[in-house]
Design a protein around this motif. Structure first.
Motif, short mmCIF file in Angstrom:
data_model
loop_
_atom_site.label_atom_id
_atom_site.label_comp_id
_atom_site.label_asym_id
_atom_site.label_seq_id
_atom_site.Cartn_x
_atom_site.Cartn_y
_atom_site.Cartn_z
N ASN A 255 -29.08 -20.66 70.04
CA ASN A 255 -30.02 -19.39 70.36
C ASN A 255 -29.63 -18.71 71.55
O ASN A 255 -30.48 -17.87 71.79
N LEU A 256 -28.61 -19.39 72.23
CA LEU A 256 -28.30 -18.43 73.37
C LEU A 256 -27.70 -17.21 72.97
O LEU A 256 -27.50 -16.22 73.61
N ASP A 257 -27.20 -17.23 71.58
CA ASP A 257 -26.84 -16.07 70.90
C ASP A 257 -27.83 -15.47 69.92
O ASP A 257 -29.12 -15.19 70.22
N ARG A 258 -27.32 -15.28 68.78
CA ARG A 258 -28.48 -14.85 67.61
C ARG A 258 -29.15 -15.98 66.94
O ARG A 258 -30.33 -15.84 66.62
N GLY A 259 -28.70 -17.31 67.12
CA GLY A 259 -29.48 -18.20 66.61
C GLY A 259 -28.86 -18.99 65.18
O GLY A 259 -27.89 -18.51 64.84
N ILE A 260 -29.81 -19.76 64.45
CA ILE A 260 -29.32 -20.44 63.01
C ILE A 260 -29.32 -19.44 61.97
O ILE A 260 -30.51 -19.04 61.87
N PRO A 261 -28.50 -19.10 61.23
CA PRO A 261 -28.57 -18.28 60.21
C PRO A 261 -29.49 -18.75 59.12
O PRO A 261 -29.36 -20.09 58.76
N TRP A 262 -30.24 -18.27 58.36
CA TRP A 262 -30.99 -18.58 57.41
C TRP A 262 -30.22 -19.18 56.22
O TRP A 262 -30.40 -20.07 55.47
N MET A 263 -29.05 -18.47 55.71
CA MET A 263 -28.03 -18.83 54.91
C MET A 263 -27.44 -20.20 55.31
O MET A 263 -27.34 -20.96 54.23
N PHE A 264 -27.21 -20.46 56.53
CA PHE A 264 -26.87 -21.92 56.70
C PHE A 264 -28.05 -22.95 56.66
O PHE A 264 -27.89 -24.15 56.37
N GLY A 265 -29.18 -22.26 56.89
CA GLY A 265 -30.26 -23.26 56.72
C GLY A 265 -30.43 -23.70 55.07
O GLY A 265 -30.92 -24.65 55.09
N LEU A 266 -30.22 -22.67 54.40
CA LEU A 266 -30.23 -22.92 52.92
C LEU A 266 -29.38 -23.95 52.43
O LEU A 266 -29.72 -24.93 51.99
N PHE A 267 -28.11 -23.85 53.07
CA PHE A 267 -27.06 -24.71 52.77
C PHE A 267 -27.30 -26.20 53.18
O PHE A 267 -27.34 -27.33 52.47
N VAL A 268 -27.88 -26.43 54.55
CA VAL A 268 -28.34 -27.64 54.89
C VAL A 268 -29.43 -28.27 54.21
O VAL A 268 -29.46 -29.32 53.82
N GLY A 269 -30.42 -27.36 53.81
CA GLY A 269 -31.56 -27.76 52.79
C GLY A 269 -30.98 -28.39 51.33
O GLY A 269 -31.75 -29.46 51.07
N LEU A 270 -29.91 -27.63 51.14
CA LEU A 270 -29.52 -28.22 49.70
C LEU A 270 -28.61 -29.46 49.81
O LEU A 270 -28.76 -30.43 48.83
N VAL A 271 -28.03 -29.73 50.83
CA VAL A 271 -27.52 -31.14 51.44
C VAL A 271 -28.46 -32.26 51.40
O VAL A 271 -28.22 -33.19 50.98
N VAL A 272 -29.40 -31.68 52.10
CA VAL A 272 -30.42 -32.75 52.44
C VAL A 272 -30.93 -33.08 51.22
O VAL A 272 -31.35 -34.35 50.93
N ALA A 273 -31.57 -32.18 50.34
CA ALA A 273 -32.08 -32.56 48.81
C ALA A 273 -31.20 -33.26 47.98
O ALA A 273 -31.49 -34.16 47.48
N MET A 274 -29.92 -33.11 48.03
CA MET A 274 -28.78 -33.75 47.28
C MET A 274 -28.63 -35.39 47.83
O MET A 274 -28.55 -36.25 47.09
N ASN A 275 -28.66 -35.31 49.13
CA ASN A 275 -28.39 -36.75 49.80
C ASN A 275 -29.75 -37.35 49.41
O ASN A 275 -29.49 -38.98 49.01
N TYR A 276 -30.93 -37.00 49.35
CA TYR A 276 -31.98 -37.60 49.01
C TYR A 276 -31.99 -38.05 47.58
O TYR A 276 -32.27 -39.32 47.00
N ALA A 277 -31.42 -37.40 46.48
CA ALA A 277 -31.26 -37.61 45.24
C ALA A 277 -30.22 -38.55 44.80
O ALA A 277 -30.39 -39.29 44.14
N LEU A 278 -29.19 -38.48 45.77
CA LEU A 278 -28.25 -39.58 45.49
C LEU A 278 -28.51 -40.97 46.07
O LEU A 278 -27.99 -42.01 45.53
N THR A 279 -29.32 -41.20 47.25
CA THR A 279 -29.71 -42.18 47.89
C THR A 279 -30.93 -43.01 47.48
O THR A 279 -31.11 -44.16 47.52
N ARG A 280 -31.86 -42.10 47.20
CA ARG A 280 -33.33 -42.63 46.83
C ARG A 280 -33.78 -42.26 45.72
O ARG A 280 -34.81 -42.53 45.23
#
Length: 419
Positions: A255-280
């Motif tokens: 955040n000292l520069d532009r901050g977290i891109p929403w596109m990267f946030g979407l990618f991380v969200g997909l990773v978290v959802a897939m991790n939940y599906a694979l483990t739980r």
């Protein structure tokens, strides 16, 4: 529970700890010793890729102080998102012990289909995106039919798909060869400019630690109720606090520069959802079971064909999603989309991140860690103004090391009875 029952619960050893010959972790120190024991037995998890990432960042930062500057890291996150989503699909197919060589072509075709329907045919952008995603999933369904019904190896089926889908991409784009997406449209801004507001990024950074603590607490409560040992609350709280502090610092620095891109946030969200599906979920456990031993999974009553179908469809569908994000990032759909090193980078990211080529072991976070490694190498060499040939050689060497480490860890797990 009566008073006497409570006293017995405190004085009687837990059901899984009555055998004094078995070592059990107690407190934070015990958790650390248990982690070291797992590492020695070959259960490395994400440790090799984290160590490798630290080494890569240290080397490039020492050669060029701009490498870890906030602006460069934000650009790196933008670049990670497109191929990272494709790599997430590769994780799914590798877990079941198969491969998809056509993800690059599918991503390029999805971007071409988006451009033709949205720009040339005048479809609403949401409808064009949905059509591209559905078509990508249908390609995966076709691979599943060839694999399940006709026994065609996934290597051959997806290699044929690579050529066929590439031909469809060239046919769609025609003689023009490219379609420019409208500048200023929400999709293009999403791929190039949009970043999270600071309060949102800080709140999201705190979420993983909170979720980890809540899930760990619920799991511990259920184990204690069943008369089993559970992870100490001190260890669970410490892990949650450490992860939260690290993520909050990363967000502060970016955040000292532009901050977290929403596109990267979407990618991380997909990773978290897939991790939940694979483990739980039941489906995730069945994916790992099929990848570990297909015949044993079939005899256990698992619908093996269904599992393969979902893996192929997820892989192709996520490849199409990666192509759409790539088109948004470049503001165009061209004949070059999905070609070059997209295919190899997606597969390499999944393997470097820790997903086993032998099937049965892997994590959604492999795609996240692996693509950060690959893009870090590319970014560092670009800042040093070195030839792209070095990037291919270094990435290939890192990939080879990752496969060797996975093979050695697999042998170690087998010798220690953890395979």
């Amino acid at each position: 529970m009566t008073k006497s029952a409570e006293q017995n619960a405190h004085t009687t050893p837990m059901l899984d700890r009555r055998d004094e010959r078995v070592k059990h972790a107690e407190g934070v120190g015990g958790s650390i010793r248990a982690f070291l024991d797992r590492v020695r037995s070959g259960d490395l998890g994400a440790l090799p890729v984290v160590v490798g990432l630290v080494i890569i960042w240290t080397v490039f930062q020492s050669l060029n102080p701009v490498f870890l500057a906030p602006n460069n890291l934000v650009n790196l996150l933008f670049d990670c998102s497109t191929v990272g989503v494709i790599a997430l699909g590769i994780v799914c197919i590798l877990i079941v012990g198969e491969i998809d060589l056509s993800v690059g072509s599918v991503s390029g075709f999805a971007s071409a289909l988006l451009g033709v329907m949205w720009v040339n045919q005048g479809w609403p952008v949401a409808a064009a995106i949905l059509a591209a995603l559905v078509f990508g999933a249908l390609i995966g369904a076709l691979y599943a039919v060839l694999f399940n019904r006709f026994g065609m190896p996934s290597f051959v089926a997806t290699l044929a798909g690579l050529l066929s889908v590439l031909g469809l991409q060239l046919y769609l784009l025609g003689s023009t060869g490219s379609i420019n997406l409208p500048y200023g449209s929400p999709l293009v801004e999403f791929g190039q400019l949009l970043v999270m507001p600071d309060p949102v990024s800080y709140a999201l950074a705190a979420l993983p630690g909170i979720v980890m603590f809540v899930l760990g607490y619920r799991t511990a409560a259920r184990r204690r109720a069943a008369g089993l040992s559970a992870q100490p609350m001190s260890s669970l709280l410490l892990r949650s606090l450490v992860i939260t502090v690290i993520l909050e610092f990363i967000v502060y620095y970016l955040n000292l520069d532009r901050g977290i891109p929403w596109m990267f946030g979407l990618f991380v969200g997909l990773v978290v959802a897939m991790n939940y599906a694979l483990t739980r979920t039941k489906w995730g456990r069945q994916m790992l079971a099929v990848g570990g031993n297909r015949e044993a999974a079939r005899r256990a009553g698992i619908n093996v064909r269904f599992i393969y179908t979902t893996a192929f469809m997820l892989c192709s569908g996520l490849a199409a999603a990666g192509g759409i994000l790539s088109a948004a990032r470049l503001a165009s759909a061209s004949q070059q989309a999905g070609t070059g090193d997209v295919n190899l980078n997606a597969i390499a990211a999944a393997v470097i991140g820790g997903t086993s080529l032998f099937g049965g072991r892997g994590s959604a976070y492999s795609a996240l860690l692996g693509i950060i490694v690959i893009q870090s190498i590319a970014s560092g060499l670009t800042l040093l103004d070195l030839s792209s040939s070095l990037r291919y050689m270094i990435t290939g060497a890192v990939l080879a090391i990752a496969v060797i480490v996975d093979s050695l860890a697999r042998r170690s797990r087998a010798s220690h009875g953890r395979a």
